[in-house]
Design an enzyme around this catalytic site. Sequence first.
Site, PDB file in Angstrom:
ATOM      1  N   LYS A   1       0.833  -1.209   0.000  1.00  0.00           N
ATOM      2  CA  LYS A   1       0.000   0.000   0.000  1.00  0.00           C
ATOM      3  C   LYS A   1       0.864   1.255   0.000  1.00  0.00           C
ATOM      4  CE  LYS A   1      -3.613   2.722   0.698  1.00  0.00           C
ATOM      5  NZ  LYS A   1      -4.658   2.973  -0.314  1.00  0.00           N
TER       6      LYS A   1
ATOM      7  N   LYS B   1      -0.974  11.905   5.638  1.00  0.00           N
ATOM      8  CA  LYS B   1      -0.650  10.910   6.672  1.00  0.00           C
ATOM      9  C   LYS B   1       0.045   9.700   6.049  1.00  0.00           C
ATOM     10  CE  LYS B   1      -3.965   8.222   7.853  1.00  0.00           C
ATOM     11  NZ  LYS B   1      -3.476   6.935   7.279  1.00  0.00           N
TER      12      LYS B   1
END
Length: 205
Positions: free
Chosen positions: A55, A123
């Site tokens: 990811k 983030k």
Amino acid sequence: LDAPVSGGDLGAKNGTLSIMVGGEEGAFERALPVFLKMGKNVVLQGKNGAGQYCKMANQIVIASTMLAVSEALVYGNAAGLNPRTMLKSIESGAAGSWSLSNLVPRMLDGNVSPGFYIKHFIKDMGIALDSAKELSLSLPGLELARKLYQTLAAMDRSALERAAEKAVAQLSPNTMTKATIPLEATTGADLGTQAIFLLYALERV
């Protein structure tokens, strides 16, 4: 199992997410029928944690891609091309990508509503940079992307509205007729990742 996904709001709605899985093969096989309800590309990447690493690799690609598609848009427009016509040629060639085909049309429609929030993307980029540091890697492209997204995230609503107006004025006639900042957005952090083109409208890069 860890099983992060990619594909944005459209992938979630259409059940076409890409799902990156980490864990034991037996557990993966048992969970696969559930994953296939949500996604079309479901791949076991390795042991626990491998899905998360995959990811982060995905987010690294997207970060630089979003800068590239924004720059291609403003470059093509400045050179006298119609960005929508330009997109028809380059999205099916070597430069083609999910972001180019799915997010640039949103840019050209002046749609900066979040499919994936900038605040969440920042983030993720931070997590990827921390992970890269642990692996003794330097990722200057990702560093630049995070810096630019942080700049956009810090912009207040009035600055965003000025950028939207300027973007409409700069683009070729009839390419973008309006660009609307969502009512709930108080800063750039509340916009979708495709809103990065607003920085280029303000020449704050």
